[in-house]
Design an enzyme around this catalytic site. Structure first.
Site: not given
Ligand code: ATR
Length: 473
Positions: A130, A184, A187-188, A191
């Protein structure tokens, strides 16, 4: 070629090149390779002085340059290109060697690749990286999956090149096979939710609070000194304070209001549906981007009636601003809680042993959602590693309690005024859903039994029941 390199990077576009430089700057000898050799040459010419690079012209030279067990990192496009590159290198490798995919692969592809390479004796590590190109060069957050043995070999290198917060590296072994790429992906998704929530706060401050973008930038700067302290709030203030040099207008007013996406938010939502994880704030954020880009539909709706307008006095606007801060914080807490729970659901489904406190720890730096808040989450897991929800933590529960009146007033005001707050309201509805004593799901079950004889369970008896509806009276 003498095997001197501790790591090799193939795929030297922006991310690969910057990661290779990051390894070299940390004292590793890095073999570099690219399908088009000009990129390899350019990297060594331009940045060769930063550390020890071994330029490899061919796949064979590249593999020969690597110390054993070999660590070979591929940084090419996700999908078919990644499969092609794996197939190019795997036959050249030996048992115990490692292939690391640092691209944005879908975790299901990573699981498939890991299994197939495991059968050939090769460790395959899907590593979420990231922080974009800047992070790759100066310290990303790194989320590797794969076998624990591979992490024993790769961990020190990843930890060395990762971002550091309070002296601690933002890299940890997430779990086996696709766990790293899964985390990951979430995470996005988080976000997306975070950005949408910030966007809704801005819209409310502008349309209800009556503030200008420059004034809102100041509000965000103030918030950034408190519990909302985060990279995203910081850059939001920068964007809002920016004026368009050509027209002198606020920059945000000259940008077409149709949000793009590269697809990881969509993957999160698609996967959440498969897992039955109700990540409603993430999905609303993803759909909000899609809706913003539906220009024909927006034109068809544009002149339809909406809410009522009223002006706030300066004092009322100030009070409203503080309410929006509560609403933003509470909604953000819920969005993160949803993401966290989705990771838990996947861990159950795929047999991953994921330490959620460690996930919070490595997201404190090097990634887009880095924030002081993640330190709080980490601390909550330190107190209770088995937390089912962030709201089971006394500190977060107290903040949600404080937010009740403002959170609800902000959403009610938005509805009256006709300002869309899909992520704020999804977060609040999720909260109210989960704390309800009884849900209308009981009625849904009744309907399902009526039209499809799907049966229902009773509150007072074990077993499964069906009512003969035609005869009920
Ligand atoms: P970015 O978006 O940062 O430019 P990318 O498009 O994800 O990066 O990845 C591009 C990299 O993947 C390049 O190094 C590219 O090699 P070339 O420079 O030769 O184009 C590499 N790449 C893409 N497809 C590939 C394939 N089938 N085999 C080998 N390398 C490939």
């Amino acid at each position: 070629m003498k095997a001197t390199a501790q790591i090799g990077v193939t795929g030297l576009a922006v991310m690969g090149r910057n990661l290779a430089r990051n390894f070299a700057r940390h004292g590793y000898t890095v073999a570099v390779h690219n399908r088009t050799p000009a990129r390899t040459k350019a990297l060594v010419e331009e940045f060769g002085h930063e550390g020890a690079f071994v330029a490899a012209g061919t796949a064979e030279e590249f593999v020969a340059a690597l110390e054993r067990p070999r660590r070979l990192m591929i940084m090419v496009q996700a999908g078919a290109a990644t499969d092609a590159v794996i197939e190019e290198f795997a036959p050249l490798l030996e048992s115990g060697d490692m292939i690391i995919d640092g691209g944005n692969a879908h975790f299901a592809d990573t699981r498939r690749r890991e299994q197939s390479l495991r059968e050939r004796g090769i460790h395959f590590v899907g590593a979420g990286v990231s922080g974009g190109e800047e992070g790759a060069l100066n310290g990303p957050s790194i989320m590797p999956g794969g076998s624990p043995e591979s992490y024993a070999s790769l961990g020190p290198m990843f930890e060395s090149i990762s971002a550091k917060v309070d002296g601690e590296p933002c890299a940890t072994h997430i779990g086996t096979d696709g766990a790293g790429h899964f985390v990951k992906m979430v995470h996005n998704g988080i976000e997306y939710a975070d950005m949408q929530l910030i966007g809704e706060a801005y819209d409310l401050l502008r349309r209800v609070g009556g503030y200008t973008p420059a004034q809102i930038a100041e509000i965000f700067r103030r918030w950034n000194k408190g519990r909302l302290d985060s990279y995203l709030i910081e850059i939001t203030a920068e964007v809002l304070a920016h004026s368009d040099p050509a027209s002198g207008a606020p920059f945000v007013d000259v940008v077409v209001d149709a949000a793009g996406q590269k697809g990881t938010g969509r993957w999160t939502v698609q996967t959440a549906l498969d897992l039955g994880s109700p990540v409603t704030a993430i999905s609303q954020a993803t759909f909000a981007r899609a809706a913003s880009s539906q220009s024909g539909l927006r034109a068809a709706y544009r002149d339809l009636p909406g809410g009522t307008h009223w002006e706030l006095s300066a004092t009322e606007a100030e009070r409203f601003t503080s309410q929006v801060e509560h609403a933003l914080y509470a909604s953000k807490l819920i969005a993160y809680d949803q993401g966290w729970k989705m990771i838990l659901d996947a861990a159950d489904e795929y047999g991953w042993d994921i330490d959620l406190g460690e996930v919070a720890k490595i997201w404190r730096g090097g990634c887009i959602i880095r924030a002081a808040f993640l330190d709080r989450i980490r601390a909550a897991y330190a107190v209770d590693p088995a937390l089912v929800s962030l709201l089971s933590d006394a500190g977060f529960a107290a903040e949600i309690k404080d937010a009740q009146v403002p959170w609800r007033e902000v959403i009610a005001t938005a509805a009256r005024r006709g300002v869309p707050v899909p992520a704020f309201s999804a977060a609040l509805s999720y909260y109210d859903t989960l704390r309800a004593d009884r849900l209308p799901a009981a009625l849904t079950q009744g309907q399902r039994d009526y039209f499809g004889a799907h049966t229902y369970r009773r509150t007072d008896r074990d077993g499964s029941f069906h009512t003969l509806w035609g005869e009920a009276g």
